[in-house]
Design an enzyme around this catalytic site. Sequence first.
Site, PDB file in Angstrom:
ATOM      1  CG  HIS A 176      14.032  79.110  76.971  1.00 56.59           C
ATOM      2  ND1 HIS A 176      13.806  80.393  76.392  1.00 56.59           N
ATOM      3  CD2 HIS A 176      15.267  79.182  77.791  1.00 56.59           C
ATOM      4  CE1 HIS A 176      14.736  81.259  76.827  1.00 56.59           C
ATOM      5  NE2 HIS A 176      15.660  80.659  77.656  1.00 56.59           N
ATOM      6  CG  HIS A 208      15.518  85.679  78.618  1.00 61.74           C
ATOM      7  ND1 HIS A 208      15.961  85.474  77.451  1.00 61.74           N
ATOM      8  CD2 HIS A 208      15.445  84.440  79.393  1.00 61.74           C
ATOM      9  CE1 HIS A 208      16.583  84.487  77.440  1.00 61.74           C
ATOM     10  NE2 HIS A 208      16.586  83.719  78.413  1.00 61.74           N
ATOM     11  CG  HIS A 249      21.226  81.760  83.718  1.00 55.42           C
ATOM     12  ND1 HIS A 249      21.523  82.470  82.762  1.00 55.42           N
ATOM     13  CD2 HIS A 249      19.994  81.369  83.285  1.00 55.42           C
ATOM     14  CE1 HIS A 249      20.940  82.225  81.595  1.00 55.42           C
ATOM     15  NE2 HIS A 249      19.882  81.662  82.010  1.00 55.42           N
TER      16      HIS A 249
HETATM   17  C1  DHB Z   1      15.668  81.445  84.605  1.00 58.61           C
HETATM   18  C2  DHB Z   1      16.610  82.168  83.435  1.00 58.61           C
HETATM   19  C3  DHB Z   1      16.482  81.944  82.061  1.00 58.61           C
HETATM   20  O1  DHB Z   1      17.135  82.355  81.257  1.00 58.61           O
HETATM   21  C4  DHB Z   1      15.293  81.081  81.725  1.00 58.61           C
HETATM   22  O2  DHB Z   1      15.309  80.818  80.316  1.00 58.61           O
HETATM   23  C5  DHB Z   1      14.510  80.514  82.506  1.00 58.61           C
HETATM   24  C6  DHB Z   1      14.806  80.687  83.988  1.00 58.61           C
HETATM   25  C7  DHB Z   1      15.867  81.728  85.868  1.00 58.61           C
HETATM   26  O3  DHB Z   1      16.818  82.287  86.336  1.00 58.61           O
HETATM   27  O4  DHB Z   1      14.919  81.335  86.785  1.00 58.61           O
HETATM   28 FE    FE Z   2      16.758  81.775  79.282  1.00 56.98          FE
END
Ligand code: DHB
Ligand code: FE
Length: 282
Positions: free
Chosen positions: A59, A12, A195
Amino acid sequence: MATIIGGLTTSHIPAVGNAIARGLKDDDYWKPFFDGYPPIHAWLEKHKPDVAINIYNDHGLGFFLDQMPTFAIGAAHEYINEDEGWGIPVLPPFPGDAKLSWHIIEGMVEDEFDITSCQELAVDHGFTVPMQLFWPGLGDNPDMPRAIPISANTVQHPIPTLKRALDFGKSLGRAIRSYPEDIKVVVLGTGGLSHQLDGERAGFINKEFDQMCMEKIVTAPEELTKISRHELVRQAGAQGTEFLMWMMMRGALGDKVRPLHQNYHIPVSNTGAGTMMLECIE
Ligand code: DHB
Ligand code: FE
């Protein structure tokens, strides 16, 4: 009775929202990512689900560190979006299905899941970007379903375990299937895969771990529950904990699923982006 037709997963990433707003889908950078979606569009066009249960992690828009529900379910007639500071255009409200929300909440509390019910909830990129990816054009798309947001805490530890996430999904699935109306429901698990956005390991991606998760979530999700939360952070990065959403989605689908399509591309922004389409077998 309500039927769960299948589950969809997607990252997302907010930059995806910007790419959509700027018409960059066919750019060299974005194309391998956006190419993962047309088979899903065709499937959605064919089956036309009435409701999307959108499992995501807020978030910091709907909740913040001062008040952080472990599991929250929207129980509103619509959900507004607000500016989070990512530069994504604010989207019009998303129609909900409060009647189904309350049925799910009743069923899951009866099932001993203690849930926060939200009669007002602003939805962030974790919810909106997947809606844009799966139903391009949103409100202008005649097939866009009503949506129910379900948010799990992946922001402030202690976060739920992978086992709790899978069990949550199983209970959610039972609650949806006991809804007396003949509607079709699709369940989304948004976020992930590996990530880490900050700290010494910022930019960390673990392709091997992601691919293992994409395989096991189809064939052996119970095996994934053996991964501890610390191990998940180690293997997937601090924000890779969003894999919890995938486990919640998977639990709702039941034992038998048919994988119809998947795509994995790295990096998209800072993330290992996994897209999957799983169909429930009756
Ligand atoms: C990114 C990924 C995420 O899941 C998020 O909530 C905000 C940023 C990213 O890879 O930039
Ligand atoms: Fe995220």
